[in-house]
Design a protein around this motif. Structure first.
Motif, PDB file in Angstrom:
ATOM      1  N   ALA A 278     -10.525   7.051 -11.551  1.00  0.00           N
ATOM      2  CA  ALA A 278     -10.201   5.721 -11.043  1.00  0.00           C
ATOM      3  C   ALA A 278     -11.450   4.900 -10.739  1.00  0.00           C
ATOM      4  N   ILE A 279     -12.271   4.692 -11.752  1.00  0.00           N
ATOM      5  CA  ILE A 279     -13.411   3.792 -11.649  1.00  0.00           C
ATOM      6  C   ILE A 279     -13.371   2.845 -12.826  1.00  0.00           C
ATOM      7  N   ASP A 280     -14.175   1.800 -12.772  1.00  0.00           N
ATOM      8  CA  ASP A 280     -14.217   0.845 -13.875  1.00  0.00           C
ATOM      9  C   ASP A 280     -14.862   1.480 -15.101  1.00  0.00           C
ATOM     10  N   PRO A 281     -14.533   0.993 -16.282  1.00  0.00           N
ATOM     11  CA  PRO A 281     -15.171   1.520 -17.497  1.00  0.00           C
ATOM     12  C   PRO A 281     -16.677   1.261 -17.503  1.00  0.00           C
ATOM     13  N   TYR A 282     -17.386   2.074 -18.286  1.00  0.00           N
ATOM     14  CA  TYR A 282     -18.814   1.916 -18.595  1.00  0.00           C
ATOM     15  C   TYR A 282     -19.731   2.252 -17.428  1.00  0.00           C
ATOM     16  N   GLN A 283     -19.225   2.878 -16.357  1.00  0.00           N
ATOM     17  CA  GLN A 283     -20.076   3.142 -15.194  1.00  0.00           C
ATOM     18  C   GLN A 283     -21.154   4.180 -15.469  1.00  0.00           C
ATOM     19  N   SER A 284     -20.993   4.985 -16.507  1.00  0.00           N
ATOM     20  CA  SER A 284     -22.021   5.985 -16.817  1.00  0.00           C
ATOM     21  C   SER A 284     -23.137   5.407 -17.684  1.00  0.00           C
TER      22      SER A 284
ATOM     23  N   LEU B 255       0.848  -1.175   0.000  1.00  0.00           N
ATOM     24  CA  LEU B 255       0.000   0.000   0.000  1.00  0.00           C
ATOM     25  C   LEU B 255       0.891   1.235   0.000  1.00  0.00           C
ATOM     26  N   ILE B 256       0.681   2.127  -0.958  1.00  0.00           N
ATOM     27  CA  ILE B 256       1.409   3.390  -1.022  1.00  0.00           C
ATOM     28  C   ILE B 256       0.385   4.518  -1.062  1.00  0.00           C
ATOM     29  N   ARG B 257       0.541   5.466  -0.161  1.00  0.00           N
ATOM     30  CA  ARG B 257      -0.334   6.627  -0.145  1.00  0.00           C
ATOM     31  C   ARG B 257       0.527   7.889  -0.025  1.00  0.00           C
ATOM     32  N   VAL B 258       0.160   8.893  -0.799  1.00  0.00           N
ATOM     33  CA  VAL B 258       0.817  10.190  -0.743  1.00  0.00           C
ATOM     34  C   VAL B 258      -0.185  11.193  -0.192  1.00  0.00           C
ATOM     35  N   ARG B 259       0.056  11.655   1.019  1.00  0.00           N
ATOM     36  CA  ARG B 259      -0.808  12.635   1.674  1.00  0.00           C
ATOM     37  C   ARG B 259      -2.247  12.153   1.813  1.00  0.00           C
ATOM     38  N   GLY B 260      -2.406  10.917   2.234  1.00  0.00           N
ATOM     39  CA  GLY B 260      -3.723  10.402   2.563  1.00  0.00           C
ATOM     40  C   GLY B 260      -4.512   9.922   1.368  1.00  0.00           C
ATOM     41  N   ALA B 261      -5.768   9.564   1.632  1.00  0.00           N
ATOM     42  CA  ALA B 261      -6.661   9.013   0.608  1.00  0.00           C
ATOM     43  C   ALA B 261      -7.669  10.065   0.193  1.00  0.00           C
ATOM     44  N   ASN B 262      -7.901  10.154  -1.128  1.00  0.00           N
ATOM     45  CA  ASN B 262      -8.826  11.145  -1.659  1.00  0.00           C
ATOM     46  C   ASN B 262     -10.195  10.577  -1.991  1.00  0.00           C
ATOM     47  N   SER B 263     -10.236   9.326  -2.447  1.00  0.00           N
ATOM     48  CA  SER B 263     -11.419   8.798  -3.104  1.00  0.00           C
ATOM     49  C   SER B 263     -12.097   7.709  -2.280  1.00  0.00           C
TER      50      SER B 263
ATOM     51  N   GLU C  57     -14.523   5.489  -4.004  1.00  0.00           N
ATOM     52  CA  GLU C  57     -14.698   4.394  -4.955  1.00  0.00           C
ATOM     53  C   GLU C  57     -13.416   4.051  -5.692  1.00  0.00           C
ATOM     54  N   GLY C  58     -12.622   5.071  -6.012  1.00  0.00           N
ATOM     55  CA  GLY C  58     -11.463   4.876  -6.861  1.00  0.00           C
ATOM     56  C   GLY C  58     -10.240   4.388  -6.106  1.00  0.00           C
ATOM     57  N   ASP C  59      -9.227   4.042  -6.881  1.00  0.00           N
ATOM     58  CA  ASP C  59      -7.953   3.611  -6.332  1.00  0.00           C
ATOM     59  C   ASP C  59      -7.194   4.837  -5.831  1.00  0.00           C
ATOM     60  N   ASN C  60      -6.671   4.775  -4.610  1.00  0.00           N
ATOM     61  CA  ASN C  60      -5.934   5.894  -4.030  1.00  0.00           C
ATOM     62  C   ASN C  60      -4.423   5.749  -4.154  1.00  0.00           C
TER      63      ASN C  60
ATOM     64  N   GLY D 233      -7.467  -6.166   2.028  1.00  0.00           N
ATOM     65  CA  GLY D 233      -6.820  -5.528   0.899  1.00  0.00           C
ATOM     66  C   GLY D 233      -6.385  -4.114   1.221  1.00  0.00           C
ATOM     67  N   THR D 234      -6.230  -3.300   0.166  1.00  0.00           N
ATOM     68  CA  THR D 234      -5.680  -1.958   0.319  1.00  0.00           C
ATOM     69  C   THR D 234      -6.718  -0.861   0.126  1.00  0.00           C
ATOM     70  N   ASN D 235      -8.006  -1.209   0.182  1.00  0.00           N
ATOM     71  CA  ASN D 235      -9.053  -0.192   0.129  1.00  0.00           C
ATOM     72  C   ASN D 235      -9.006   0.630   1.414  1.00  0.00           C
ATOM     73  N   ASP D 236      -8.909   1.947   1.288  1.00  0.00           N
ATOM     74  CA  ASP D 236      -8.738   2.798   2.463  1.00  0.00           C
ATOM     75  C   ASP D 236      -9.938   2.770   3.394  1.00  0.00           C
ATOM     76  N   LEU D 237     -11.091   2.381   2.899  1.00  0.00           N
ATOM     77  CA  LEU D 237     -12.275   2.316   3.753  1.00  0.00           C
ATOM     78  C   LEU D 237     -12.255   1.104   4.662  1.00  0.00           C
ATOM     79  N   THR D 238     -11.525   0.063   4.281  1.00  0.00           N
ATOM     80  CA  THR D 238     -11.567  -1.193   5.033  1.00  0.00           C
ATOM     81  C   THR D 238     -10.174  -1.670   5.419  1.00  0.00           C
ATOM     82  N   LEU D 239      -9.266  -0.747   5.668  1.00  0.00           N
ATOM     83  CA  LEU D 239      -7.944  -1.122   6.154  1.00  0.00           C
ATOM     84  C   LEU D 239      -8.021  -1.562   7.612  1.00  0.00           C
ATOM     85  N   GLY D 240      -6.984  -2.281   8.056  1.00  0.00           N
ATOM     86  CA  GLY D 240      -6.826  -2.546   9.478  1.00  0.00           C
ATOM     87  C   GLY D 240      -7.555  -3.738  10.035  1.00  0.00           C
TER      88      GLY D 240
END
Length: 969
Positions: free
Chosen positions: A592-598, A171-179, A181-184, A942-949
């Motif tokens: 940083a979302i999957d294609p076709y989401q719109s 896991l690499i983060r630069v100045r925290g997590a922004n998103s 849904e997307g990859d941080n 995994g490395t999702n910032d919402l579910t770390l730890g």
């Protein structure tokens, strides 16, 4: 491979032939020493404005051959020391000119080159926030991945080993997590190639790593720069004749700690005391029972080795570097391993005084065998790291028929852990080719064309320096997957080679495409080298967004004032060599979302009956279209200071930042009556604020050189808006404890990464306590839950935030001591004030379980043992997430310590070596923490910032000791 080898041989031959064809020449030689007179090896000595140069050996001496006659300026430089020059070196045909240098130790090198995206700048001219790690720092730690070497070295950059399995990503983060849904993760750029995989890059090939942190630095990458940018520059050939180098190490790895569990005698006695036990299983508790040490059978001391050869050099108009590397790492859990072979070819060729051509090409093949960790719950048989602890110690490895033994009870689905490492196969092979071919052409004086960019440089009036960059990029990514699964084999002997022999064979496939186009420009202006301005603008168009919002523009600007260059300041503060004040502001985006989401989506393959019992493949709408889906946008402000004192022996850097991400992309849940579960939309804001401090000092006392440094980072995240909602939960626990739900909360006014549940309040001691509690159905010896709202009932209204997985403080302490040929270096790294949910412990602190448990369970509650820490026999823990399982994850770790010896040249020269260095290194040797399990950095989800730890049967942390050599010929 064959073609590359031929090219290298041909280029070497070209060097030789070219040297023989040259006109009569002379040479330059000399020695480079430090302040105390000790020789300095690895110093680059170059003849300015030419391609001639050399690198000093361990004796500090160098020789530059085949130099045409004339008067030259010769420069000596190396990281950690000031630059020295001799501007009057006269070369005469057939003679040797001498140029000796003495370098002063410096904590900061202002004329160092820093990569800034589509170009480079002198460090003193940088207006943004950029952290740099040189090859000398990377080489101190024998690591398998480039990002492992960054841990603890750059403020504001978090590098976390969430999975210690060989080949796993960090896991690499630069100045925290922004998103949400997307990859941080930050964007990785290797030699200009965007989106590279650091796991496939050989660390020994890396010349420098520059991390772009603020909006001014990252804006040139627009849509992909909002999470920071990691720029990796690989090595070129050193100045001088072609050299052959070998670098290698070999070592052993062990798990960081063993978890104590019950012996066979203890397990049997505890099992027989349980009144609710399965009576079909009995144990003779009067006689000693043999204990099966499942940890000893599953874990091992594992070897690791790496070997690299390099051929590199530069002469005339040609500069080349060719390397080959082999890495083999066995895992500390049996059956896990990772191996990687790689080759790299870097070439720069002058075609004419105005034209240059070059290439950076690397190919690697990696093969990884993974164990089942962080998964396999329910009927899956369990994770091998869980069963190594929980599988009953009374069960032998094999049954009476010679097959692997099964679980204690026939109704259990737990797998024999040794059977898992012997029979399960999860192999990944990755072929990775990355490279580019580039050309540069000087259109007119000061203007040149490089790849897909045009650069103009002009100096007006002697003080106004302008650099203008413009360019265009386009990228298309196609992804195709195909999967086949077989269930129900009569024999496992053939593995996955004959899936058609399975009782049930199923398969799936998919294909997707995404496109990104970008226009960008950057202006750098300098007035007298004191007043600096950088302005950047980038426009990105992505196929992922709706037709009305495909394009977005991201501007930024930065200013800097080199106060130390002002005459008044020099008079007032003569001890200050450099003082620069910086400020930047700008925007960057995220797609940083999957294609076709719109777009609206239909799910196919659903069985559907029409007019009878015959089922047909049907289709149904599974997602509504969102024609307004647009970019996430991060706006960031940064104020910084760069200070250098006492002849650059002390340097200090400080940055304060504030960044807010708007229009967060997230799969918002919708009411069930709509027929859909969720849809991706733009819903709110997240803010990150922080402070970064870094200090570096260098001291020289005779032949003794001491370097001490450190850095500290503070980041505070906060959810500002959720599109009208006040909070939402991560549904589905994805843990081995199936009844834990809604245990992660995202809430307005709170940081990301919060744990959510009930507050544990001890153990009920008697009926009187129960009668006055909010749990009337409890029994003595059961867990007590705090009634937070005081309504006399335990329900969802009593849940609260229990902790947070994101460290509030990150720090690193670095140092080295050198005395003549001996060097000792170290890195200490720490993370403070964060929590970990220990699900592994929750599963092993249940008195009366038919699986193995922790020794703490022996202190279970009884009417005569009124403990307040352990429940009673047969009384399970409260059925839900509670604070009982939340532990302090703070740690301080000895990340690396290395002792090296530069063999004296009079010794290494006997073996035909220019340089020989021998070293011993240790990684993760000591970790001070109150966390009770393997490693507080683990993250089983995994490395999702919402579910770390969350620690749920993760791969154990490892400590490593290696011996290595660096040799050049």
């Amino acid at each position: 491979m064959r073609a590359t080898s031929v090219c290298v041989v041909g280029c070497v031959a070209l060097f030789t032939a070219g040297a023989q064809a040259q006109a009569p020449t002379g040479q330059i030689q000399g020695a480079v020493r430090g302040q105390g007179g000790a020789p300095l090896g690895g110093v680059s000595v170059t003849v300015t404005a030419t391609r001639f140069g050399a690198v000093t050996g361990s004796d500090g001496r160098y020789t530059i051959t085949a130099v045409p006659p004339g008067t030259y300026r010769v420069r000596a430089r190396v990281i950690g020391y000031g630059t020295a020059e001799d501007s009057n070196v006269v070369v005469v045909v057939g003679q040797t000119a001498t140029a000796d240098f003495q370098l002063q130790a410096q904590a900061i090198q202002l004329d160092a080159i820093v990569a800034v995206g589509y170009g480079t700048q002198l460090k003193k001219d940088v207006t943004g926030s950029v952290g740099s790690v040189a090859s000398a720092d990377i080489e101190k730690s024998p690591v398998t991945r480039v990002d492992q070497a960054l841990a603890g070295l750059v403020p504001g950059v978090q590098v976390q080993t969430t999975d210690a399995q060989p080949g796993a990503s960090l896991l690499i983060r630069v100045r925290g997590a922004n998103s949400l849904e997307g990859d941080n993760a930050p964007l990785v750029v290797v030699d200009g190639v965007i989106g590279a995989d650091l796991n496939e890059i050989n660390p020994a090939d890396v010349a420098s790593v520059d991390i772009l942190k603020d909006a001014s630095a990252t804006a040139i990458y627009g849509a992909r720069g909002s999470n920071g940018v990691v720029l990796v520059t690989t090595k070129r050939g050193p100045a001088g004749a072609v050299r052959f180098e070998y670098t290698g190490y070999s070592g052993m790895q062990d798990i960081s700690k063993h978890i104590p569990v019950l012996s066979a005698d203890q397990f049997a006695a505890l099992y027989m005391r349980n009144p609710n036990r399965d009576k079909s299983i009995t144990f003779d508790t009067l006689n000693h029972l043999a204990t099966t040490d499942w940890q000893g059978l599953v874990y091992r001391t594992a070897p690791i080795q790496s070997h690299q050869v390099r051929v590199a050099g530069s002469t005339g108009g040609t500069n080349l570097m060719f390397s080959g590397n082999w890495l083999a790492q066995d895992g500390v859990v049996r059956a896990s391993d990772f191996s990687r072979g790689s080759v790299r070819f870097n070439l720069d060729q002058d075609l004419s005084p105005r034209a240059r051509l070059g290439t950076r090409v690397s190919y690697s093949r990696s093969v990884g065998n993974q164990d089942r960790v962080n998964g396999g719950y329910g009927s899956g048989g369990g994770a091998v790291t869980a069963e190594a602890l929980r599988f009953p110690p009374t069960i032998p490895v094999y049954d009476s028929t010679g097959n692997f033994s099964g679980p204690l009870l026939s109704s259990q689905t737990n797998d024999n852990p040794l059977a898992m490492v012997n029979l399960l196969a999860d192999k990944t092979t990755n072929d990775y080719l990355i490279g580019n071919v580039f050309g540069e052409y000087d259109l007119v004086s000061g203007i040149w064309l490089s790849e897909n960019t045009v650069t103009l440089r002009r100096t007006l009036g002697g003080q106004h320096d302008f650099t203008l960059l413009g360019g265009f990029t386009a990228q298309q990514t196609r992804t195709a997957t195909s999967s086949t699964q077989g269930v129900g084999f009569s024999s496992d002997q053939l593995g996955y080679n004959r899936l058609n022999l399975a009782t049930l064979v199923t398969g799936s496939s998919s294909s997707e495409r995404e496109r990104l186009a970008s226009y960008f420009g950057r202006l750098n202006y300098s007035f007298g080298g004191k007043y600096l301005v950088t302005a950047t603008i980038r426009s990105d168009g992505s196929s992922k967004f709706a037709v009305n919002n495909k394009w977005a523009t991201f501007p930024s600007a930065a200013v800097a004032w080199r106060v130390s260059d002002e005459p008044f300041f020099r008079r007032l503060m003569p001890a200050v060599n450099e003082l620069k004040l910086r400020f930047s502001a700008g925007q960057s985006g995220s797609e940083a979302i999957d294609p076709y989401q719109s777009l609206a989506e239909w799910s196919v393959g659903a069985p559907y009956a029409i007019g009878g019992l015959t089922f047909f493949n049907g289709a149904h709408p599974s997602r509504n279209a969102n024609p307004n889906l647009r970019w996430e946008t991060t706006t960031q402000y940064d104020a910084g200071l760069d200070l250098s004192l006492l002849d650059n022996r002390v340097s200090f850097t400080a940055d304060a930042y504030d960044k807010t991400t708007n229009d967060l992309l997230y799969g918002k849940q919708v009411p069930y009556f709509t027929g859909f579960e969720s849809y991706v939309t733009n819903i709110g804001q997240v803010r990150n604020r922080g402070l970064e401090l870094a200090l570096d000092t260098r001291h020289t006392i005779g032949a003794l050189e001491l370097r001490l440094g450190g850095n500290l980072s503070l980041n505070r995240s906060k959810v500002l808006n959720l599109g009208g909602d006040q909070r939402f939960f991560m549904t589905g626990s994805n843990t081995s404890l199936t009844n834990w739900r809604d245990d992660v909360i995202i809430q307005v006014g709170q940081p990301l990464g919060n744990f959510y549940g009930y507050v544990w309040d001890g153990i009920f001691q008697d009926s009187a306590q129960i009668a006055h509690s909010a749990q009337p159905k409890a029994v003595p010896g059961s867990m007590k839950i705090r009634d937070l709202n005081g309504d006399g009932a335990i329900d969802d209204n009593d849940k609260t935030v229990l902790g947070n997985a994101l460290p509030r403080y990150l720090f690193g302490l670095t140092g080295s001591v050198s005395y003549r040929q001996l060097t000792l270096s170290w890195i200490v790294r720490g993370a403070l004030d964060f929590q970990v949910v220990n699900i592994s412990r929750a599963a092993m602190e249940t008195p009366g379980s038919s699986l193995n448990v922790l020794p703490s369970v022996l202190n279970y509650w009884t009417p005569s043992n009124h403990t307040n820490t352990m429940t009673a026999m047969g009384v399970g823990p409260f059925d839900g997430m509670t604070s009982r399982w939340v532990e302090d994850g703070s740690f301080v770790r000895l990340q690396n310590v290395t002792v090296g010896w530069e063999v004296p040249p009079q010794v290494s020269g006997r073996f035909g070596m220019q340089r020989l260095r021998i070293y011993a290194s240790g990684q993760n040797l000591l970790t001070a923490t109150r966390y009770s399990w393997y490693d507080p950095e683990i993250s089983s989800r995994g490395t999702n910032d919402l579910t770390l730890g969350w620690d749920d049967s993760g791969y154990p942390g490892t400590k490593t000791i290696t011996l290595g050599v660096n040799a050049s010929f």
